[in-house]
Design a protein around this motif. Structure first.
Motif, PDB file in Angstrom:
ATOM      1  N   VAL A  78       0.850  -1.187   0.000  1.00 39.10           N
ATOM      2  CA  VAL A  78       0.000   0.000   0.000  1.00 39.10           C
ATOM      3  C   VAL A  78       0.888   1.241   0.000  1.00 39.10           C
ATOM      4  O   VAL A  78       1.818   1.348   0.807  1.00 39.10           O
ATOM      5  N   ASP A  79       0.603   2.170  -0.897  1.00 37.54           N
ATOM      6  CA  ASP A  79       1.323   3.446  -0.889  1.00 37.54           C
ATOM      7  C   ASP A  79       0.487   4.485  -1.625  1.00 37.54           C
ATOM      8  O   ASP A  79      -0.295   4.147  -2.520  1.00 37.54           O
ATOM      9  N   GLY A  80       0.678   5.739  -1.237  1.00 41.04           N
ATOM     10  CA  GLY A  80      -0.047   6.822  -1.879  1.00 41.04           C
ATOM     11  C   GLY A  80       0.622   7.355  -3.123  1.00 41.04           C
ATOM     12  O   GLY A  80       0.037   8.183  -3.834  1.00 41.04           O
ATOM     13  N   THR A 101      -0.547  -4.548  -5.524  1.00 40.37           N
ATOM     14  CA  THR A 101      -0.323  -3.171  -5.081  1.00 40.37           C
ATOM     15  C   THR A 101      -1.654  -2.447  -4.940  1.00 40.37           C
ATOM     16  O   THR A 101      -2.585  -2.657  -5.724  1.00 40.37           O
ATOM     17  N   VAL A 102      -1.718  -1.582  -3.931  1.00 41.51           N
ATOM     18  CA  VAL A 102      -2.922  -0.801  -3.652  1.00 41.51           C
ATOM     19  C   VAL A 102      -2.520   0.660  -3.528  1.00 41.51           C
ATOM     20  O   VAL A 102      -1.722   1.019  -2.640  1.00 41.51           O
ATOM     21  N   HIS A 103      -3.050   1.505  -4.394  1.00 37.64           N
ATOM     22  CA  HIS A 103      -2.779   2.935  -4.316  1.00 37.64           C
ATOM     23  C   HIS A 103      -3.745   3.543  -3.307  1.00 37.64           C
ATOM     24  O   HIS A 103      -4.943   3.695  -3.579  1.00 37.64           O
ATOM     25  N   ALA A 104      -3.247   3.859  -2.126  1.00 38.02           N
ATOM     26  CA  ALA A 104      -4.097   4.388  -1.063  1.00 38.02           C
ATOM     27  C   ALA A 104      -3.248   5.133  -0.058  1.00 38.02           C
ATOM     28  O   ALA A 104      -2.056   4.873   0.091  1.00 38.02           O
ATOM     29  N   LEU A 110      -7.689  -0.133   5.459  1.00 40.81           N
ATOM     30  CA  LEU A 110      -6.694  -1.075   4.951  1.00 40.81           C
ATOM     31  C   LEU A 110      -7.358  -2.118   4.057  1.00 40.81           C
ATOM     32  O   LEU A 110      -8.560  -2.382   4.181  1.00 40.81           O
ATOM     33  N   PRO A 111      -6.598  -2.719   3.145  1.00 40.26           N
ATOM     34  CA  PRO A 111      -7.162  -3.784   2.310  1.00 40.26           C
ATOM     35  C   PRO A 111      -7.732  -4.902   3.177  1.00 40.26           C
ATOM     36  O   PRO A 111      -7.165  -5.250   4.222  1.00 40.26           O
TER      37      PRO A 111
END
Length: 233
Positions: A78-80, A101-104, A110-111
């Motif tokens: 997770v990263d912005g 990957t999660v753009h947040a 959280l996922p």
């Protein structure tokens, strides 16, 4: 400019200076891996795939080290900053590591899932103290029973005098390792977005979030590794 914009802009060159700007790089990241590994190996021994959630994963340095220590782990990063995530995904894909990957933002939910380890490196100090406490509660809730949370972090000195000393030592060490004026100025620019807290405060917040066996496992001046474990059910 936001903190994510700042780091997104340097994604392609970010890793080049890590060993200079984090003078205790090997011991620092090595301690984080040592704390995170036991529940991952326990999951493998039980015949299931270990799941890792990396918060503020950046270019994936910590995820890469964990995947090398426990081949077969499944990683969610997770990263912005999308450019940082793209670099991380490239590194992991090149090594055949299962990842998502999660753009947040770290303030976002959280996922979904239950993770054997929730980890972070040099990211959570960008949140204010209320943000840190909220994230620690969400991280604790995301852990599987017996899972661990570990944060390899830049921390504040417990007194103004120690904070000044932390900075003096850091400046001397990075100069010895070859950081030049341009690299130091760029690092100082990013540090304007830092909001570090002390180890003592953060360990207390982890306990308040419901974790047990909370401790600081490594500390060298402003660099510390601390975390705790979700009790088994």
């Amino acid at each position: 400019m936001s903190v994510t914009d700042v780091f997104d802009a340097v994604a392609g060159t970010y890793d080049e200076a890590r060993r200079r700007l984090v003078p205790c790089f090997d011991a620092f990241y090595g301690a984080a891996v040592e704390v995170a590994v036991p529940p991952l190996r326990a999951a493998l021994a039980a015949g299931r795939t270990p799941d890792v959630l990396d918060l503020g994963a950046g270019t994936g340095l910590l995820s890469l080290l964990l995947s090398a220590a426990v081949p077969g782990a499944r990683l969610t990063l997770v990263d912005g900053a999308p450019s940082m995530l793209a670099v991380a995904a490239g590194h992991l894909a090149a090594r055949g590591v299962s990842h998502h990957t999660v753009h947040a933002d770290l303030a976002d939910p959280l996922p979904e899932g239950r993770y054997d380890a929730v980890v972070s490196a040099l990211a959570i100090h960008h949140l204010d103290d209320d943000g840190k406490r909220g994230l620690y509660r969400r991280a604790a809730d995301a852990l599987a029973p017996g899972g661990v949370f570990v944060n390899a972090e830049q921390v504040a000195g417990p007194t103004p005098a120690l904070e000044r000393r932390y900075d003096e030592v850091w400046m001397a060490r990075i100069a010895e390792l070859g950081s030049d004026a341009e690299e130091i100025a760029a690092s100082r620019g990013r540090m304007r977005y830092d909001r570090p807290a002390t180890v003592a405060d953060q360990c207390r917040w982890l306990g308040e979030a419901g974790l047990v066996d909370v401790d600081c496992f490594f500390k060298e001046w402003r660099f510390a590794v601390f975390g705790g474990r979700r009790p088994p059910e």
